[in-house]
Design an enzyme around this catalytic site. Sequence first.
Site, PDB file in Angstrom:
ATOM      1  CD  GLN A  10      -4.885  -1.403   6.470  1.00 55.73           C
ATOM      2  OE1 GLN A  10      -4.691  -1.561   5.417  1.00 55.73           O
ATOM      3  NE2 GLN A  10      -4.680  -0.165   7.054  1.00 55.73           N
ATOM      4  CB  SER A  94      -8.554  -5.219   0.609  1.00 57.93           C
ATOM      5  OG  SER A  94      -7.476  -4.159   0.375  1.00 57.93           O
ATOM      6  CG  LEU A  95      -4.570  -7.136   4.138  1.00 56.18           C
ATOM      7  CD1 LEU A  95      -3.857  -8.187   4.439  1.00 56.18           C
ATOM      8  CD2 LEU A  95      -4.615  -5.862   4.772  1.00 56.18           C
ATOM      9  CG  HIS A 203      -9.703  -0.733  -2.612  1.00 55.53           C
ATOM     10  ND1 HIS A 203      -8.865  -1.517  -3.309  1.00 55.53           N
ATOM     11  CD2 HIS A 203      -9.365  -1.126  -1.255  1.00 55.53           C
ATOM     12  CE1 HIS A 203      -8.398  -2.439  -2.366  1.00 55.53           C
ATOM     13  NE2 HIS A 203      -8.655  -2.220  -1.437  1.00 55.53           N
ATOM     14  CD  GLN A 252      -6.392  -6.306  -4.005  1.00 52.14           C
ATOM     15  OE1 GLN A 252      -5.912  -5.421  -3.449  1.00 52.14           O
ATOM     16  NE2 GLN A 252      -6.775  -7.296  -3.624  1.00 52.14           N
TER      17      GLN A 252
END
Length: 313
Positions: A10, A94-95, A203, A252
């Site tokens: 993101q 991340s994503l 997170h 995560q």
Amino acid sequence: MSVAFTFPGQGSQAVGMGRDLAEAFPEARAVFEEIDDALSQKLSRIMWEGPEDELTLTANAQPALMAVSMAVMRVMEKGGLNLKDKVAYVAGHSLGEYSALCAAGTFTLADTARLLRIRGNAMQAAVPVGKGAMAAIIGLEAGDVEEACNSAGKGSVCQIANDNGGGQLVISGAKPAVEEAARICTEKGAKRALMLPVSAPFHSELMAPAADAMREALGEVNVSAPAVPVVANVTVAPVTDPAEIVDRLVEQVTGRVRWRETVGWFGENGVEKLYEIGSGKVLSGLARRINRDLAAVPVNTPDDIDAVMKELL
């Protein structure tokens, strides 16, 4: 030459992303159409036309970024790229870890889109708006930032969310604690300590309800062994076992994205070139700052794809 593919997270979204791919390649158009169908939403229209504030909503940005990454992958695969033959590892920020897993065949495209929609909604819903915050800390070592988080916490959640490398860390948690930690970091000599315009403390331990939601959602989809190992955000270790992949994805949500260490791991394990598959060039820029000996190339336009295919095939 050993190669790794990385997939952006993101912040790499921009109105218009992926449109040139859709116009140039039927395989890319098919990806966007499949994701629109999976989500029962014209996400592609938001990606190409905006408005920007709608695209940046977490529930839209996450599947949208994956869509561009997978459009690039499908075009390269149509051109003859076999991931297992040409790529040693994949990883995502991340994503982007979901994009990496989709590229490696762990999840179907439709399941990945739905998982990211669930993830985005669950992360947004985990903490009331205004209760959490994130801040970027520039020019301070991770140890100093961790000390600031511990000093500011005082019973509240405040932790490093992203270690992006290049002197860039992001902290996350309860808003008062994050604001205090940012102040302490400035006192410690940080070049900048900026509160980020985000809607939730990603997170961090405050995301525990979202982690539970992802455990449930991941339990309802087929999880296959990836074609190549995926270097996990939270452990900086390659994983191939489906059950372990699920565990790492759940961890995560509340855990640190260890991107600086991930790029370092690539360099220590024979990778000589990173290709950033998807929107923007954030990861390529970070990689160059972390390890100048490691070549890093963004791949998101038709011309980029042509150049990469000539290098890899």
